[in-house]
Design a protein around this motif. Structure first.
Motif, PDB file in Angstrom:
ATOM      1  N   LYS A  45     -17.150   2.752  -8.250  1.00  0.00           N
ATOM      2  CA  LYS A  45     -16.186   3.393  -7.337  1.00  0.00           C
ATOM      3  C   LYS A  45     -14.864   3.720  -8.022  1.00  0.00           C
ATOM      4  CE  LYS A  45     -18.604   2.396  -3.481  1.00  0.00           C
ATOM      5  NZ  LYS A  45     -18.722   2.852  -2.119  1.00  0.00           N
ATOM      6  N   ILE A  46     -14.595   3.026  -9.106  1.00  0.00           N
ATOM      7  CA  ILE A  46     -13.298   3.187  -9.772  1.00  0.00           C
ATOM      8  C   ILE A  46     -13.202   4.544 -10.456  1.00  0.00           C
ATOM      9  CG2 ILE A  46     -11.979   2.360 -11.776  1.00  0.00           C
ATOM     10  CD1 ILE A  46     -12.012  -0.263 -10.768  1.00  0.00           C
ATOM     11  N   ARG A  47     -12.034   5.178 -10.306  1.00  0.00           N
ATOM     12  CA  ARG A  47     -11.806   6.459 -10.981  1.00  0.00           C
ATOM     13  C   ARG A  47     -10.443   6.394 -11.665  1.00  0.00           C
ATOM     14  NH1 ARG A  47     -11.538   9.883  -5.524  1.00  0.00           N
ATOM     15  NH2 ARG A  47     -13.082   8.714  -4.336  1.00  0.00           N
ATOM     16  N   PRO A  48     -10.171   7.365 -12.512  1.00  0.00           N
ATOM     17  CA  PRO A  48      -8.851   7.371 -13.158  1.00  0.00           C
ATOM     18  C   PRO A  48      -7.710   7.439 -12.135  1.00  0.00           C
ATOM     19  CG  PRO A  48     -10.336   8.935 -14.235  1.00  0.00           C
ATOM     20  CD  PRO A  48     -11.048   8.435 -13.017  1.00  0.00           C
ATOM     21  N   SER A  49      -7.969   8.026 -10.965  1.00  0.00           N
ATOM     22  CA  SER A  49      -6.906   8.155  -9.958  1.00  0.00           C
ATOM     23  C   SER A  49      -6.748   6.898  -9.097  1.00  0.00           C
ATOM     24  CB  SER A  49      -7.206   9.349  -9.046  1.00  0.00           C
ATOM     25  OG  SER A  49      -8.427   9.140  -8.371  1.00  0.00           O
ATOM     26  N   THR A  50      -7.578   5.876  -9.323  1.00  0.00           N
ATOM     27  CA  THR A  50      -7.461   4.653  -8.514  1.00  0.00           C
ATOM     28  C   THR A  50      -6.160   3.932  -8.847  1.00  0.00           C
ATOM     29  OG1 THR A  50      -9.865   4.431  -8.410  1.00  0.00           O
ATOM     30  CG2 THR A  50      -8.575   2.469  -7.882  1.00  0.00           C
ATOM     31  N   ARG A  51      -5.310   3.792  -7.846  1.00  0.00           N
ATOM     32  CA  ARG A  51      -4.003   3.148  -8.049  1.00  0.00           C
ATOM     33  C   ARG A  51      -3.987   1.718  -7.537  1.00  0.00           C
ATOM     34  NH1 ARG A  51       0.317   5.953  -9.415  1.00  0.00           N
ATOM     35  NH2 ARG A  51       1.618   4.362  -8.450  1.00  0.00           N
ATOM     36  N   LEU A 111       8.918  -3.636  -4.805  1.00  0.00           N
ATOM     37  CA  LEU A 111       8.595  -4.006  -3.421  1.00  0.00           C
ATOM     38  C   LEU A 111       9.845  -4.299  -2.602  1.00  0.00           C
ATOM     39  CD1 LEU A 111       5.491  -6.216  -4.204  1.00  0.00           C
ATOM     40  CD2 LEU A 111       5.487  -4.158  -2.764  1.00  0.00           C
ATOM     41  N   LYS A 112      10.782  -5.018  -3.217  1.00  0.00           N
ATOM     42  CA  LYS A 112      12.006  -5.370  -2.492  1.00  0.00           C
ATOM     43  C   LYS A 112      12.837  -4.104  -2.219  1.00  0.00           C
ATOM     44  CE  LYS A 112      15.207  -8.024  -0.734  1.00  0.00           C
ATOM     45  NZ  LYS A 112      15.000  -8.627   0.602  1.00  0.00           N
ATOM     46  N   SER A 113      12.929  -3.205  -3.196  1.00  0.00           N
ATOM     47  CA  SER A 113      13.684  -1.962  -2.988  1.00  0.00           C
ATOM     48  C   SER A 113      13.037  -1.137  -1.886  1.00  0.00           C
ATOM     49  CB  SER A 113      13.710  -1.122  -4.268  1.00  0.00           C
ATOM     50  OG  SER A 113      14.264  -1.857  -5.316  1.00  0.00           O
ATOM     51  N   PHE A 114      11.686  -1.082  -1.908  1.00  0.00           N
ATOM     52  CA  PHE A 114      10.977  -0.271  -0.913  1.00  0.00           C
ATOM     53  C   PHE A 114      11.186  -0.830   0.490  1.00  0.00           C
ATOM     54  CE2 PHE A 114       7.103   1.102   1.368  1.00  0.00           C
ATOM     55  CZ  PHE A 114       7.238   2.461   1.203  1.00  0.00           C
ATOM     56  N   PHE A 118      -4.444   1.711   8.851  1.00  0.00           N
ATOM     57  CA  PHE A 118      -3.270   2.187   8.109  1.00  0.00           C
ATOM     58  C   PHE A 118      -3.712   3.118   6.971  1.00  0.00           C
ATOM     59  CE2 PHE A 118      -0.138   1.802   4.676  1.00  0.00           C
ATOM     60  CZ  PHE A 118       1.026   2.133   5.348  1.00  0.00           C
ATOM     61  N   ALA A 119      -4.774   2.706   6.270  1.00  0.00           N
ATOM     62  CA  ALA A 119      -5.278   3.542   5.169  1.00  0.00           C
ATOM     63  C   ALA A 119      -5.773   4.878   5.725  1.00  0.00           C
ATOM     64  CB  ALA A 119      -6.403   2.808   4.437  1.00  0.00           C
ATOM     65  N   LYS A 120      -6.464   4.809   6.844  1.00  0.00           N
ATOM     66  CA  LYS A 120      -7.080   6.004   7.411  1.00  0.00           C
ATOM     67  C   LYS A 120      -6.038   7.017   7.914  1.00  0.00           C
ATOM     68  CE  LYS A 120     -10.506   7.098  10.939  1.00  0.00           C
ATOM     69  NZ  LYS A 120     -11.346   6.482  11.973  1.00  0.00           N
ATOM     70  N   THR A 121      -4.960   6.516   8.478  1.00  0.00           N
ATOM     71  CA  THR A 121      -3.971   7.430   9.052  1.00  0.00           C
ATOM     72  C   THR A 121      -2.828   7.703   8.080  1.00  0.00           C
ATOM     73  OG1 THR A 121      -2.890   5.538  10.091  1.00  0.00           O
ATOM     74  CG2 THR A 121      -4.465   6.754  11.417  1.00  0.00           C
ATOM     75  N   PHE A 122      -2.049   6.669   7.782  1.00  0.00           N
ATOM     76  CA  PHE A 122      -0.819   6.890   7.037  1.00  0.00           C
ATOM     77  C   PHE A 122      -1.062   7.250   5.574  1.00  0.00           C
ATOM     78  CE2 PHE A 122       3.006   5.516   4.786  1.00  0.00           C
ATOM     79  CZ  PHE A 122       3.954   6.248   5.483  1.00  0.00           C
ATOM     80  N   LEU A 123      -1.946   6.502   4.913  1.00  0.00           N
ATOM     81  CA  LEU A 123      -2.199   6.802   3.495  1.00  0.00           C
ATOM     82  C   LEU A 123      -2.831   8.175   3.338  1.00  0.00           C
ATOM     83  CD1 LEU A 123      -3.389   3.406   1.938  1.00  0.00           C
ATOM     84  CD2 LEU A 123      -1.108   4.429   1.909  1.00  0.00           C
ATOM     85  N   LEU A 143       0.845  -1.203   0.000  1.00  0.00           N
ATOM     86  CA  LEU A 143       0.000   0.000   0.000  1.00  0.00           C
ATOM     87  C   LEU A 143       0.874   1.244   0.000  1.00  0.00           C
ATOM     88  CD1 LEU A 143      -2.848  -0.882   2.582  1.00  0.00           C
ATOM     89  CD2 LEU A 143      -3.102  -0.634   0.100  1.00  0.00           C
ATOM     90  N   ALA A 144       1.893   1.246   0.857  1.00  0.00           N
ATOM     91  CA  ALA A 144       2.767   2.416   0.951  1.00  0.00           C
ATOM     92  C   ALA A 144       3.671   2.534  -0.274  1.00  0.00           C
ATOM     93  CB  ALA A 144       3.609   2.335   2.227  1.00  0.00           C
ATOM     94  N   ALA A 145       4.142   1.392  -0.777  1.00  0.00           N
ATOM     95  CA  ALA A 145       5.094   1.431  -1.904  1.00  0.00           C
ATOM     96  C   ALA A 145       4.450   2.030  -3.157  1.00  0.00           C
ATOM     97  CB  ALA A 145       5.606   0.020  -2.210  1.00  0.00           C
ATOM     98  N   PHE A 146       3.150   1.767  -3.344  1.00  0.00           N
ATOM     99  CA  PHE A 146       2.505   2.235  -4.581  1.00  0.00           C
ATOM    100  C   PHE A 146       1.598   3.445  -4.349  1.00  0.00           C
ATOM    101  CE2 PHE A 146       3.595  -2.265  -5.309  1.00  0.00           C
ATOM    102  CZ  PHE A 146       4.500  -2.067  -6.341  1.00  0.00           C
ATOM    103  N   ALA A 147       1.622   3.983  -3.144  1.00  0.00           N
ATOM    104  CA  ALA A 147       0.826   5.184  -2.847  1.00  0.00           C
ATOM    105  C   ALA A 147       1.470   6.394  -3.523  1.00  0.00           C
ATOM    106  CB  ALA A 147       0.771   5.408  -1.336  1.00  0.00           C
TER     107      ALA A 147
END
Ligand SMILES: *Cc1c(COP(=O)(O)O)cnc(C)c1O
Length: 374
Positions: free
Chosen positions: A124-130, A212-215, A99-104, A76-80
């Protein structure tokens, strides 16, 4: 020493690794993804576990991390990215939600929830959905999303699909249904003893693996060889153990379904379950988890039932040989699913103790519950 050939990969503890010469030392960074450069980034023990988990998941690459929770939060954090959006199944594991509510949110990501039993998230899907985070069956409540249909919709806008596949580890191939990132708490049946935390992130795509491994390496996160070794000990017997847990859970479910104090049994392996058809499409085995909605499923009656159990001990996590019981009030942690407020779900983990004793324990608990009848 050549004749010493132990069956199992040993525990390799290391921070320092040695290099033959200056040239090799200066080029050690080339070994991040394969090979060894520093204890944090991989040892023969953690790499062996990664290879075995990748094979079980049907992926090509796996990163092991210190907990199941880290296996969810790390991707979640790596691709945010700031301004991006993440869509989360409403049944997702509580700490994943927080985690989504606070950190993301702090990173500038918006989070939206979709129904735990969704067959489509097109609205629910939008162009900004990652990212789309699935969890099937849902924590406590056991809903199964239509993984394949949702993955198609997500891919149409270029979003990545992750799944918390802790329940289905060893009983599914999520990549064949369009999932990009398959996350598991190895703390459960993989370790099988309830004595450690460990998580895994598997992928099929080499580029995703490298990100993921680099992150995780950048954050300084690496799994301990001692604990990786313990998970390696659990893996060869996992399928046999889980099959036995599954058989016992089915027996308990069939027995509970006819009980007057039981309103609903939630276990998708059972043919009468709402999600049985999806279970058959996405999984090939169940396990020892059995959730139930009981008559008078409010806290006071449940307290008398649960506190009197002798064999089902109260505790979170599951996957060891021991029987456990836990409760949760879904309404307090849901954004879109509808659950009556104050109604609890009771979740049993059916262990490997004498099944007659386990049934008798539940039976007497249900009698304590029945005493609340007017
Ligand atoms: C247990 C569990 C986790 C967390 O695993 P830990 O190793 O305890 O951090 C995440 N998701 C699900 C569905 C779980 O059951």
């Amino acid at each position: 020493m050549n004749e010493f050939r132990p069956l199992n990969t040993g525990v390799h503890r290391a921070s320092t690794l040695l290099f033959a010469n200056t040239e090799e030392f200066l080029k050690r960074g080339d070994r991040l993804f394969d090979g060894y450069m520093y204890g944090l980034y991989g040892t023969p023990t953690t790499r062996d576990l990664e290879h075995q988990v990748a094979a079980i998941d049907g992926g090509t690459r796996t990163v092991v991390v210190p907990s199941g929770l880290a296996a969810i939060t790390l991707p979640l954090a790596a691709f945010a990215r700031s301004g991006g959006n993440v869509l989360v199944a409403d049944c997702a594991y509580g700490p994943s939600r927080s985690f989504a509510k606070t950190f993301l949110a702090r990173l500038g990501m918006t989070t939206e929830y979709f129904a735990s039993g969704a067959s489509s998230i097109a609205d629910k899907i939008r162009p900004s959905t990652r990212l789309v985070l699935l969890e099937s069956p849902g924590y406590y409540t056991m809903e199964i999303q239509d993984i394949e249909a949702i993955a198609r919709e997500a891919h149409a806008v270029g979003a990545l699909v992750m799944i918390d596949n802790t329940w289905g580890f060893g009983a599914s191939n999520m990549f064949s249904h369009g999932v990009d990132i398959c996350c598991t708490a190895l703390s459960k049946y993989a370790s099988g003893a309830g004595d450690l935390c460990m998580g895994s992130i598997s992928v099929k795509d080499e580029g995703l693996f490298r990100e993921l491994k680099s992150f995780s390496s950048n954050l300084g996160i690496g799994a301990s060889s001692d604990e990786a070794y313990l998970v390696l000990r659990g893996l060869p017997s996992m399928r046999a153990r889980v099959r036995e847990h599954d058989d016992r859970a089915r027996e308990i479910c069939a027995w509970l379904a006819g009980h007057p104090e039981v309103e609903r049994v939630l276990n998708p392996v059972m043919p009468a379950d709402r999600y049985h058809e999806r279970y058959r499409r996405f999984f090939n085995s169940g396990n020892g988890l059995v959730s139930v909605v009981l008559w008078k499923a409010t806290i006071e009656p449940l307290r008398t039932m649960i506190d009197g159990f002798r064999h089902f001990r109260i505790g979170a996590s599951w996957g060891s040989s021991h029987s456990l019981v836990a409760i949760s009030e879904p309404a307090s942690s849901r954004n879109v699913d509808v659950w009556p407020s104050g109604q609890y779900i009771v979740r049993f983990h059916i262990g490997l103790e004498d099944i007659g004793l386990l049934k008798a324990d539940i039976e007497s608990g249900l009698e304590r519950l029945a005493r609340w009848k007017p």
